[in-house]
Structure formats: C-alpha cells, structure tokens
Scaffold this active site. Structure first.
Site, PDB file in Angstrom:
ATOM      1  NE  ARG A  29      -3.434   0.216  -0.324  1.00 28.43           N
ATOM      2  CZ  ARG A  29      -4.269   1.138   0.156  1.00 28.43           C
ATOM      3  NH1 ARG A  29      -4.835   0.992   1.322  1.00 28.43           N
ATOM      4  NH2 ARG A  29      -4.565   2.217  -0.530  1.00 28.43           N
TER       5      ARG A  29
ATOM      6  CG  HIS B 109      -7.363   4.545   6.456  1.00 34.08           C
ATOM      7  ND1 HIS B 109      -7.988   3.751   5.523  1.00 34.08           N
ATOM      8  CD2 HIS B 109      -6.174   3.951   6.701  1.00 34.08           C
ATOM      9  CE1 HIS B 109      -7.214   2.717   5.230  1.00 34.08           C
ATOM     10  NE2 HIS B 109      -6.091   2.810   5.932  1.00 34.08           N
TER      11      HIS B 109
HETATM   12 FE   LIG Z   1      -4.401   1.557   5.563  1.00 32.35          FE
END
Ligand SMILES: [Fe+2]
Lengths: 238, 176
Positions: free
Chosen positions: A153, A158
C-alpha cells in the site's frame, strides 16, 4: 435552496464500483444484484451532528503524553466543501493511519515492522466555520498486503467524514504526492476516472511547512452538494 | 464544478477508531422504547464477516441532547453486530414521483469493510409494523427480496436481521 434538499447523484466515473477485479477482497463482498435506487427522504437528507464537547478532538497524532512518535512530522491542512464550493463548517473528521514504519497499532496487523509506543495512529478534528481543518501527525510508512505478489500500500491516511446528511457520509484515503507505489495500488486504481484518483493525492505545500518543525501537505475534500446541478436546473420546471 | 471526493475502502484497521460505547444510542440518557438490534454478516461464500464497521442512523425519534440518532458497531468473531437504541416511529416520505407521504418505521444501516469500496446502504424495518405495503422504499423492492430488510423479534425487545453481502439471500442494497 433548502437545507433539506436531496443530494446530487455521483458524477459518473468519480466513485469506485463495488466489484473491482484488481482488488481481490471485493470478489465475495460486492453485491451481485443491481442496487435499488431510492429517493432521498428525511432519513438520507439529514444526518448526525457531532460536537467537540461530546467527541473531543485530538489534533496532534504525532505524540502521546509519554513522548513523541518516530518519523517525519507533518502538518495536514485543507478545506471540506460541497460540490458548489461552499464550506462544510463544524463537521467531524476521523483519521487513522500506520506508523512511520508501516505498522498499525492493531492486533490484526502482523507486518514485521516495529510498533511505536508513542504512536496510537488515530485522531479527530473538526472543520471551523470556513470548512478548514488542520492536524499534526507523522508521515505513515508503506506496508505490504496480500492482494497480489509483492503488493504494497502506498503511504496513506484514512479519513472518515460525515457532512450535513447521512447521504454525505464518506470514507476515503489521502495519498502523498510523488509516491511511486500509487501506480501499482489496486485500491487507489479502483476508480474508473483517473482524475478522481488524482484528487485523493495531498500536495506538498512549502507555505504550510514550518521551519525547524514539520512538512506541510494540503488535502481538500469535496462532499456531495444538495439540489440539482446547474445543468439539470436548466431543464427543471420552477 | 468541484466533484465529490471518491470513496476508498475502510480497510481492516478501522478499529483504531473503535469505541464500543457508540453502539449504545441510549448512552446519553435517551429513554423510550429501548430495543436491541442485532444481526450476522456473511459474504458470498457464507463466510462470517468479522471485520465490518456497521453504522446506523435514524431520523426518528428526532435527534435531541440525549439522542444522537447515530451508532457504530464492529462485527465480532461470530460476524455479529449489536446496537441498543430506541424503536423508531413512522416518518414522512420523500416528495416527488418516487415518494409518498409516509414511511414505515425504519433505521438506515451501512456496511463498511475491507473489500467494500464504498458504503453498502440498506435499511432495517420491523416485522409486524403497519405501513410496509405502502412504504415508498419497500414498494420498490421485488416482494421475494423484501424480507432481507425486515427484522424479526427473537425475544421481547430484541430484533434480529442477518445481512448477506452477496449470494442467494443477498440483502437489498440501495443507490442513494
Ligand atoms: Fe491503511
């Protein structure tokens, strides 16, 4: 326009589909039946309101009482607006992220990277009357996952936002300008329109950067606007 | 014109936000017809979904100093979520060609999870309530699938509704 008017439908291509071939976990979790389109009623046009009195803000994730987190300190600032460019004031934003080594303070994260006792990884901020928000954190590290061989990632934070109605609820991720992992990431690339993905990237901002202290990044969020778009307006009877 | 920011999955680590008190919508002192609302979430292969963030929002009873109308719960190792809240009353429907003047009591529910790219929207209705046949949302749903939105009472005050994200008993999800 009334403040209880329905919210606009998404612009085509600007939101992901549920079934995304390159993102393996969607295979058994995406609905197979077509969605049923419903008119927004009071249940969708209104939504919860959170106040810092009851939901205390935590605008500095870069430290805890016992000390400062390891990593590159960052300041993130931006505005939350609607699709007409109007500020969304006094709305709650929840944040969570991996530490600077790419490890979440979460029992489910077994990535072999160190935890940081001074980094909890979640924060909560409110926009001001102009829709502006700001917090301090450390730059999250990249982390591996098992979607495909050698999957990592990109660095991301977030975001959870509410806005004025339950229909404006938004969960998203903020990425960082120049990250070489973006082009390989199935989640970032789950968006049909590449421009929609590019809007998730925070830009480095030297004017937000504070000397001897932290790098600045700017990330604006747009929530659904109320009422018809101007184009649709032209065809409406008044 | 600005375009609304894209959704991205809530992922497997959203529990960093988790506060289990949020599943009790009566925690600020709301009183009334208190109910427990629970269900089990499964995927297209019937596997339990143990990492979901389930959120509810209800427009009735109205929001007040003691009632936020909003709750969040994590699905547990058995795929179960549970809320404590107040039983809703009927509310006005949407105006326009798809609406009528009254909706049966309902609670909006969203599922957010790893592998779910944007919120899955559904509603919970209550078995035996008046107005289901005339409800403007239930009326849009083929009769064979309506029961995926209707909770049943397992004991007094406890309402249950299973949610299947995919498959033969797939829950009806909405485009809002
Ligand atoms: Fe994450």
């Amino acid at each position: 326009m009334s403040d209880t008017a329905p919210f606009r439908p998404p612009v085509p291509g600007s939101q992901p589909e549920y079934d995304v071939k390159i993102y393996g976990s969607t295979a058994l979790r995406a609905p197979s039946q077509p969605l049923i389109r419903i008119a927004q009623s009071i249940t969708e046009r209104t939504g919860p309101h959170f106040s810092p009195a009851r939901y205390p803000s935590n605008i500095d994730i870069s430290k805890v009482a016992s000390g400062e987190a390891q990593g590159q300190r960052i300041i993130v600032e931006g505005h939350v607006r609607d699709e007409d460019g109007r500020p969304v004031p006094h709305t709650m934003i929840e944040l969570w992220q991996a530490n600077s080594c790419g490890r979440y303070h979460h029992e489910g994260d077994q990535h072999d990277a160190p935890l940081d006792q001074h980094f909890q990884g979640s924060g909560r901020v409110f926009t001001d009357e102009n829709g502006k928000y700001r917090y301090t954190s450390i730059k999250p590290g990249a982390y591996p996952w098992r979607n495909h061989h050698n999957a990592w990632r990109p660095n991301h934070i977030h975001y959870s936002l509410f806005g004025p109605g339950f229909a404006t609820r938004l969960i998203t991720q903020m990425y960082f300008e120049g990250d070489p992992l973006l082009k390989y990431d199935p989640i970032y690339n789950s968006l049909p329109d590449p421009a929609a993905a590019a809007r998730l990237i925070a830009g480095f901002d030297i004017n937000l950067t504070e000397p001897e202290w932290a790098l600045g990044y700017r990330f604006d969020v747009t929530l659904r606007g109320r009422g018809a778009t101007p184009f649709e307006d032209a065809h409406e009877e008044h | 014109m600005p375009i609304a920011t894209a959704s991205q999955t809530i992922g497997p680590y959203w529990h960093l936000l988790r506060d289990d008190t949020w599943s009790d919508l009566t925690r600020f002192g709301a009183t009334g017809d208190v109910i427990t609302l629970q269900g089990r979430i499964t995927d297209g292969a019937g596997n339990l979904i143990t990492d979901a963030c389930v959120e509810i929002w209800q427009s009735s009873p109205p929001v007040s100093d003691v009632f936020d109308g909003f709750g969040r719960a994590a699905s547990n190792a058995e795929g179960l979520f549970s809320f404590k809240t107040l039983r809703p009353e009927p509310v006005p429907g949407a105006s326009g060609p798809m609406g009528n003047t009254r909706q049966a009591p309902h609670i909006a529910l969203t599922i957010l999870a790893r592998g779910v790219t944007k919120a899955l929207w559904t509603r919970i209705y209550f078995q035996g309530d008046a107005g289901h046949d005339e409800d403007p949302v239930l009326s849009l749903i083929p009769p064979a699938r309506r029961n995926t939105l209707i909770a049943h009472q397992t004991k007094p005050g406890v309402w249950h509704l299973d949610i299947a994200l995919q498959g033969a008993s797939e829950t009806v999800f909405f485009e809002i």
